[in-house]
Design a protein around this motif. Structure first.
Motif, PDB file in Angstrom:
ATOM      1  N   GLN A  97     108.181 -17.056  17.601  1.00 34.54           N
ATOM      2  CA  GLN A  97     107.985 -15.688  18.102  1.00 34.54           C
ATOM      3  C   GLN A  97     106.501 -15.377  18.250  1.00 34.54           C
ATOM      4  OE1 GLN A  97     110.422 -13.337  18.986  1.00 34.54           O
ATOM      5  NE2 GLN A  97     108.686 -12.185  19.752  1.00 34.54           N
ATOM      6  N   THR A  98     105.715 -15.744  17.266  1.00 32.75           N
ATOM      7  CA  THR A  98     104.269 -15.491  17.307  1.00 32.75           C
ATOM      8  C   THR A  98     103.619 -16.257  18.451  1.00 32.75           C
ATOM      9  OG1 THR A  98     104.235 -15.138  14.925  1.00 32.75           O
ATOM     10  CG2 THR A  98     102.126 -15.668  15.977  1.00 32.75           C
ATOM     11  N   PHE A  99     103.947 -17.550  18.567  1.00 35.84           N
ATOM     12  CA  PHE A  99     103.352 -18.366  19.632  1.00 35.84           C
ATOM     13  C   PHE A  99     103.768 -17.863  21.007  1.00 35.84           C
ATOM     14  CE2 PHE A  99     103.451 -21.822  16.229  1.00 35.84           C
ATOM     15  CZ  PHE A  99     102.144 -21.585  15.851  1.00 35.84           C
ATOM     16  N   ALA A 100     105.031 -17.482  21.156  1.00 35.39           N
ATOM     17  CA  ALA A 100     105.512 -16.967  22.447  1.00 35.39           C
ATOM     18  C   ALA A 100     104.778 -15.680  22.817  1.00 35.39           C
ATOM     19  CB  ALA A 100     107.019 -16.729  22.385  1.00 35.39           C
ATOM     20  N   GLN A 101     104.630 -14.789  21.847  1.00 34.27           N
ATOM     21  CA  GLN A 101     103.946 -13.529  22.121  1.00 34.27           C
ATOM     22  C   GLN A 101     102.489 -13.771  22.515  1.00 34.27           C
ATOM     23  OE1 GLN A 101     105.691 -10.619  22.340  1.00 34.27           O
ATOM     24  NE2 GLN A 101     103.809 -10.038  23.374  1.00 34.27           N
ATOM     25  N   MET A 102     101.865 -14.771  21.910  1.00 34.26           N
ATOM     26  CA  MET A 102     100.490 -15.111  22.273  1.00 34.26           C
ATOM     27  C   MET A 102     100.416 -15.588  23.723  1.00 34.26           C
ATOM     28  SD  MET A 102      99.211 -17.137  18.919  1.00 34.26           S
ATOM     29  CE  MET A 102      98.929 -16.352  17.363  1.00 34.26           C
ATOM     30  N   ILE A 103     101.373 -16.398  24.138  1.00 31.16           N
ATOM     31  CA  ILE A 103     101.395 -16.868  25.526  1.00 31.16           C
ATOM     32  C   ILE A 103     101.582 -15.691  26.472  1.00 31.16           C
ATOM     33  CG2 ILE A 103     102.774 -18.145  27.227  1.00 31.16           C
ATOM     34  CD1 ILE A 103     103.162 -20.326  25.093  1.00 31.16           C
ATOM     35  N   ILE A 104     102.537 -14.833  26.162  1.00 30.25           N
ATOM     36  CA  ILE A 104     102.831 -13.681  27.027  1.00 30.25           C
ATOM     37  C   ILE A 104     101.608 -12.784  27.163  1.00 30.25           C
ATOM     38  CG2 ILE A 104     104.190 -11.552  27.173  1.00 30.25           C
ATOM     39  CD1 ILE A 104     106.444 -13.231  25.706  1.00 30.25           C
ATOM     40  N   THR A 105     100.941 -12.517  26.055  1.00 29.72           N
ATOM     41  CA  THR A 105      99.765 -11.646  26.057  1.00 29.72           C
ATOM     42  C   THR A 105      98.615 -12.251  26.856  1.00 29.72           C
ATOM     43  OG1 THR A 105     100.398 -10.767  23.914  1.00 29.72           O
ATOM     44  CG2 THR A 105      98.105 -10.463  24.560  1.00 29.72           C
ATOM     45  N   LEU A 121      98.791 -14.256  29.498  1.00 31.75           N
ATOM     46  CA  LEU A 121      99.041 -14.505  30.918  1.00 31.75           C
ATOM     47  C   LEU A 121      98.266 -13.523  31.784  1.00 31.75           C
ATOM     48  CD1 LEU A 121     102.899 -15.133  30.985  1.00 31.75           C
ATOM     49  CD2 LEU A 121     101.077 -16.814  31.285  1.00 31.75           C
ATOM     50  N   PRO A 122      97.677 -14.036  32.871  1.00 38.24           N
ATOM     51  CA  PRO A 122      97.008 -13.112  33.794  1.00 38.24           C
ATOM     52  C   PRO A 122      98.052 -12.289  34.541  1.00 38.24           C
ATOM     53  CG  PRO A 122      97.021 -15.334  34.682  1.00 38.24           C
ATOM     54  CD  PRO A 122      97.609 -15.412  33.300  1.00 38.24           C
ATOM     55  N   ASN A 123      97.635 -11.167  35.051  1.00 40.42           N
ATOM     56  CA  ASN A 123      98.537 -10.330  35.830  1.00 40.42           C
ATOM     57  C   ASN A 123      98.693 -10.913  37.224  1.00 40.42           C
ATOM     58  OD1 ASN A 123      98.916  -8.520  33.737  1.00 40.42           O
ATOM     59  ND2 ASN A 123      97.146  -7.296  34.318  1.00 40.42           N
ATOM     60  N   ALA A 124      99.376 -12.010  37.288  1.00 38.77           N
ATOM     61  CA  ALA A 124      99.578 -12.698  38.563  1.00 38.77           C
ATOM     62  C   ALA A 124     101.072 -12.853  38.790  1.00 38.77           C
ATOM     63  CB  ALA A 124      98.890 -14.071  38.522  1.00 38.77           C
ATOM     64  N   LEU A 142     109.959 -12.153  29.617  1.00 35.83           N
ATOM     65  CA  LEU A 142     109.473 -11.988  30.995  1.00 35.83           C
ATOM     66  C   LEU A 142     110.601 -11.986  32.031  1.00 35.83           C
ATOM     67  CD1 LEU A 142     106.361 -14.364  30.848  1.00 35.83           C
ATOM     68  CD2 LEU A 142     106.412 -11.863  30.624  1.00 35.83           C
ATOM     69  N   ASN A 143     111.833 -12.103  31.545  1.00 33.44           N
ATOM     70  CA  ASN A 143     113.001 -12.155  32.429  1.00 33.44           C
ATOM     71  C   ASN A 143     112.914 -13.312  33.431  1.00 33.44           C
ATOM     72  OD1 ASN A 143     115.560 -11.256  33.163  1.00 33.44           O
ATOM     73  ND2 ASN A 143     114.738  -9.923  34.769  1.00 33.44           N
ATOM     74  N   VAL A 156     103.078 -25.825  39.999  1.00 36.37           N
ATOM     75  CA  VAL A 156     103.395 -26.084  38.605  1.00 36.37           C
ATOM     76  C   VAL A 156     102.226 -25.614  37.747  1.00 36.37           C
ATOM     77  CG1 VAL A 156     103.994 -27.829  36.879  1.00 36.37           C
ATOM     78  CG2 VAL A 156     104.771 -28.117  39.241  1.00 36.37           C
ATOM     79  N   GLU A 157     102.531 -24.772  36.771  1.00 39.83           N
ATOM     80  CA  GLU A 157     101.542 -24.323  35.799  1.00 39.83           C
ATOM     81  C   GLU A 157     101.950 -24.855  34.433  1.00 39.83           C
ATOM     82  OE1 GLU A 157     101.233 -20.082  35.772  1.00 39.83           O
ATOM     83  OE2 GLU A 157     100.829 -19.968  37.917  1.00 39.83           O
ATOM     84  N   CYS A 158     100.970 -25.082  33.579  1.00 37.87           N
ATOM     85  CA  CYS A 158     101.232 -25.531  32.216  1.00 37.87           C
ATOM     86  C   CYS A 158     100.770 -24.451  31.254  1.00 37.87           C
ATOM     87  CB  CYS A 158     100.499 -26.842  31.936  1.00 37.87           C
ATOM     88  SG  CYS A 158     101.017 -28.185  33.021  1.00 37.87           S
TER      89      CYS A 158
END
Length: 157
Positions: free
Chosen positions: A25-33, A35-38, A73-74, A146-148
């Motif tokens: 959960q912590t790692f996922a939230q870090m990724i989500i936060t 992310l650029p607004n793209a 992010l649906n 493809v993004e990583c």
């Protein structure tokens, strides 16, 4: 998001090898936060584990993070699109020069991904050999971009 160094390296190792799944959960939230607004991708593919490694470890650490990211992010998370077909030693146990060779022919695609934008999720990127090999496989399946997305990576000092 982070350099693979203390304390992040210790956190990831505990998550992965001591089965501290609540850290996903912590790692996922870090990724989500981070992310650029793209434009978001059409599909998320977590780094697949070979069935023998999955049985040994008991869970796929990248999938656990991807599920949470996808739900937040649906975005659909596809665990069947690609498979790891080559059983080999863990990348972390190999010298840098052998990591690329270790990944040759490691993945196959099971689904056409024509015209899709894909995000690959993994916990750690060192040389990039695993993600590069998976990205090439996803491109062969028809993905246009493809993004990583990774929690941490090693960087030259």
């Amino acid at each position: 998001m982070f350099r693979y160094e203390f304390p992040v390296d210790a956190m990831l190792q505990r998550y992965k090898y001591q089965h501290l799944l609540n850290m996903a959960q912590t790692f996922a939230q870090m990724i989500i936060t981070d992310l650029p607004n793209a434009n978001l991708p059409d599909l998320i593919i977590p780094m697949p584990l070979h069935p023998l490694r999955l049985k040994e470890r008991g869970f796929n650490q990248s999938l656990e993070i991807a599920r949470i990211v996808g739900k937040s992010l649906n975005i659909k998370v596809d665990t069947q699109a690609c498979s790891r077909i080559k059983s080999s030693p863990p990348q972390a146990s190999l010298p840098l020069k052998e990591r690329v060779k270790n990944m040759q022919g490691a993945f196959t695609f099971n689904t056409q991904l024509d015209g899709l934008n894909i995000a690959l999720i993994d916990d750690v990127m060192t040389t990039g050999a695993s993600l590069n090999s998976l990205a090439k496989t996803v491109k062969k399946a028809g993905a246009i971009n493809v993004e990583c997305w990774v929690v941490a990576r090693t960087l030259p000092r």
